[in-house]
Design an enzyme around this catalytic site. Structure first.
Site, PDB file in Angstrom:
ATOM      1  N   ASN A 249     -31.173  26.857 -57.621  1.00 35.55           N
ATOM      2  CA  ASN A 249     -31.456  27.039 -59.045  1.00 35.55           C
ATOM      3  C   ASN A 249     -31.615  25.727 -59.803  1.00 35.55           C
ATOM      4  O   ASN A 249     -31.084  24.684 -59.405  1.00 35.55           O
ATOM      5  CB  ASN A 249     -30.300  27.806 -59.721  1.00 35.55           C
ATOM      6  N   GLU A 332     -20.628  34.387 -54.825  1.00 36.91           N
ATOM      7  CA  GLU A 332     -21.704  33.663 -55.499  1.00 36.91           C
ATOM      8  C   GLU A 332     -22.439  32.798 -54.474  1.00 36.91           C
ATOM      9  O   GLU A 332     -21.820  31.962 -53.814  1.00 36.91           O
ATOM     10  CB  GLU A 332     -21.137  32.781 -56.622  1.00 36.91           C
ATOM     11  N   ASP A 357     -24.252  35.388 -49.659  1.00 37.30           N
ATOM     12  CA  ASP A 357     -25.101  36.454 -50.180  1.00 37.30           C
ATOM     13  C   ASP A 357     -24.269  37.727 -50.316  1.00 37.30           C
ATOM     14  O   ASP A 357     -23.445  38.037 -49.448  1.00 37.30           O
ATOM     15  CB  ASP A 357     -26.271  36.691 -49.222  1.00 37.30           C
ATOM     16  N   GLY A 358     -24.473  38.459 -51.409  1.00 32.06           N
ATOM     17  CA  GLY A 358     -23.639  39.625 -51.681  1.00 32.06           C
ATOM     18  C   GLY A 358     -23.691  40.681 -50.602  1.00 32.06           C
ATOM     19  O   GLY A 358     -22.659  41.227 -50.193  1.00 32.06           O
ATOM     20  N   ASP A 375     -24.137  42.133 -60.020  1.00 28.63           N
ATOM     21  CA  ASP A 375     -24.819  41.381 -61.079  1.00 28.63           C
ATOM     22  C   ASP A 375     -25.544  40.196 -60.460  1.00 28.63           C
ATOM     23  O   ASP A 375     -25.468  39.075 -60.951  1.00 28.63           O
ATOM     24  CB  ASP A 375     -23.792  40.908 -62.120  1.00 28.63           C
TER      25      ASP A 375
END
Length: 534
Positions: A249, A332, A357-358, A375
């Site tokens: 990001n 996260e 990774d979720g 989320d």
């Protein structure tokens, strides 16, 4: 022996030219994704635009380079193009952001549909096509200089191809795992352009010719290096607390008198917030608190919460504030965000956060939870692997009896076939009880789901026993807006989950709505009216 002929007979130098040009092409491609991501996202659609425009540039470069090498096999022309490409790439970090904003501004008042796609495409065409077109001329030109006879021409071409491929491999891994996380996108462009510049300068200096163009290229490189390395993505922002990049990001922290916020892009929204008072956030987190209420956290000794997409821990901290006995675990994928959470957002050290990774996290644990919040957003849309029926089945299987899942649906819309309609249908195919509530004042919608709980009844009963007045008032607001959604069997699966396309279309609709006012001003008052509004 003629210096030019001597240098060309040194095939090692020619192979190095091919190697580093291939490396630069891939580094620029990856840098392009990071340059565009803060403005347009790094979705599959944007990647498609980047790859497509770069392939167009390379194909045209191959054709042009082959034709010119046959017409005039003077290597000065090739290495002059290498110098120009190097200077252009160096200028990208400084000039590119202004071009992007200019294009976005022009299209905002002229294009009715497909704003993000057109803006990303035109930005790519203007910023990246020309230097990569020039680098596309390298291979056919080098073939001309390295093939001595028909007896070994295939072998020589194979070596050139191998050097280009090896360079491309290194140019793929270095920016992603080394230079961008370590020194950022701007310096990454500059580092790889410096390599190209060095090749061109070595060629001309060794021949003791072309000194004027070499000096001009070197001066421009220094100027753009100074300008580009000190630039910022959000160059119009003056008071940022933090601006940086991670593997995943672009990150921006801004501090206000009453809150601190995290954004992962320039043009869209707030991803996390820390309130400096005891007030609720006024955002979707407040509505999501209905999930632990529905799961009856107040009456459980050690209720457990899993947050997939932890961010800076806004929801985790809110849950612990109102239910101190709650055991919170966060997941996260971006470790840099977790670091910022501890530095700027007061995330307690005793809340464990897994850098994962979720979905992969769920697949790797047998632990079950009383509440799971989903989320996870990749820029501006949900990752496809966390939007499918298979994923939500994993979530259901990790809930305790009476457990509740809450999903943050960003950019909610009642448009038929929207991304959130698909997500709602998908979740309803897994959970028998699904309820939604729109967040007042923004585009979020919270979805609650359970395999064995009547959610409206649970909220009504459990909220009645809450002692905190502020939370109780918020739950009354949620209860009033709660409704069972209509479903139309638009189920996402691992095989087919077009979330990026649908998300981009939804953003396009939102942007069109927001810009309709300015288009009206432009039509009635012209450019002067737009400037007055700004």
């Amino acid at each position: 022996m003629d210096q030019k002929k001597s240098l060309l007979q040194n095939h090692i130098f020619l192979y190095l030219t091919e190697f580093f040009s291939g490396m630069a092409v891939m580094a620029v491609e990856l840098g392009a994704s990071r340059l565009l991501a803060p403005y347009f996202s790094s979705s599959q659609i944007v990647w498609t635009i980047i790859i497509g425009t770069i392939m167009i540039a390379m194909a045209l470069g191959n054709l042009y380079g082959g034709k010119k090498a046959d017409e005039n096999p003077d290597p000065d022309r090739l290495y002059s193009r290498v110098l120009v490409a190097a200077v252009w790439i160096t200028a990208i970090p400084f000039v590119g952001r202004y071009i992007i904003i200019l294009i976005a501004g022009l299209l905002a008042v002229t294009v009715s549909t497909g704003f993000l796609v057109w803006a990303a495409f035109l930005s790519c065409m203007i910023i990246f096509v020309y230097p990569l077109f020039l680098l596309g001329t390298v291979t056919p030109s080098l073939v001309k200089y390295t093939t001595d006879s028909l007896e070994n021409n295939a072998q020589v071409v194979g070596r050139l191809g191998a050097m280009n491929t090896i360079g491309s491999i290194i140019g793929t891994f270095l920016p992603t795992f080394v230079t961008i996380p370590a020194v950022g996108t701007a310096v990454t462009f500059i580092l790889f352009s410096e390599i190209l510049l060095s090749i061109g300068l070595f060629y001309f200096f060794s021949r003791k010719t072309g000194l004027r163009k070499s000096v001009i290229a070197l001066v421009l490189f220094i100027i753009f290096t100074i300008l580009g390395s000190t630039g910022r993505f959000a160059f119009w922002e003056k008071d940022l607390t933090y601006e940086g990049e991670s593997v995943y990001n672009y990150l921006q922290v801004r501090d206000y008198s009453d809150r601190t916020i995290l954004s992962t892009n320039v043009l869209f929204g707030v991803q996390s917030v820390k309130m400096k008072t005891d007030d609720l956030t006024g955002m979707y987190y407040d509505y999501a608190l209905a999930a632990p209420v529905m799961a009856d956290f107040a009456e459980k000794e050690n209720p457990s919460l899993l947050v997939l997409g932890m961010g800076t821990g806004t929801f985790a901290k809110q849950t612990q504030k109102y239910f101190p006995q709650a055991q919170v675990t966060g997941v996260e994928i971006d470790e840099k965000i977790t670091s910022l959470a501890h530095t700027y957002f007061d995330l307690p050290a005793d809340i464990p956060v897994a850098t994962y990774d979720g979905r992969a996290y769920l697949q790797g644990t047998d632990e079950k939870f009383d509440c799971i919040m989903v989320d996870a957003y990749q820029d501006i849309t949900i990752p496809f692997q966390m939007s499918s029926k298979e994923f939500f089945t994993e979530v259901r299987d990790h809930l305790n009896p009476g457990g509740v899942m809450v999903v943050n649906l960003n950019m909610h819309s009642d448009r038929a076939g929207s991304i959130n309609a698909g997500l709602t249908d998908t979740i309803a195919s897994v959970f028998p009880c699904v309820e939604t509530v729109d967040v007042a004042g923004n585009t979020n919608r919270e979805l609650f789901a359970s395999a064995d709980t009547d959610l409206p009844e649970a909220l009504s009963q459990n909220a009645a026993g809450l002692s905190d007045e502020q939370l109780s008032e918020q739950m009354a607001k949620v209860e009033e807006g709660l409704e069972a959604p209509e479903t139309k069997d638009q189920v996402f699966t691992d095989d087919k989950a077009p979330v990026e396309f649908l998300g981009m279309r939804m953003i396009d609709d939102l942007i069109s709505d927001e810009l309709s006012y300015y288009k009206k001003v432009l039509k009635e008052e012209g450019i002067e009216g737009i400037l007055n509004e700004m």
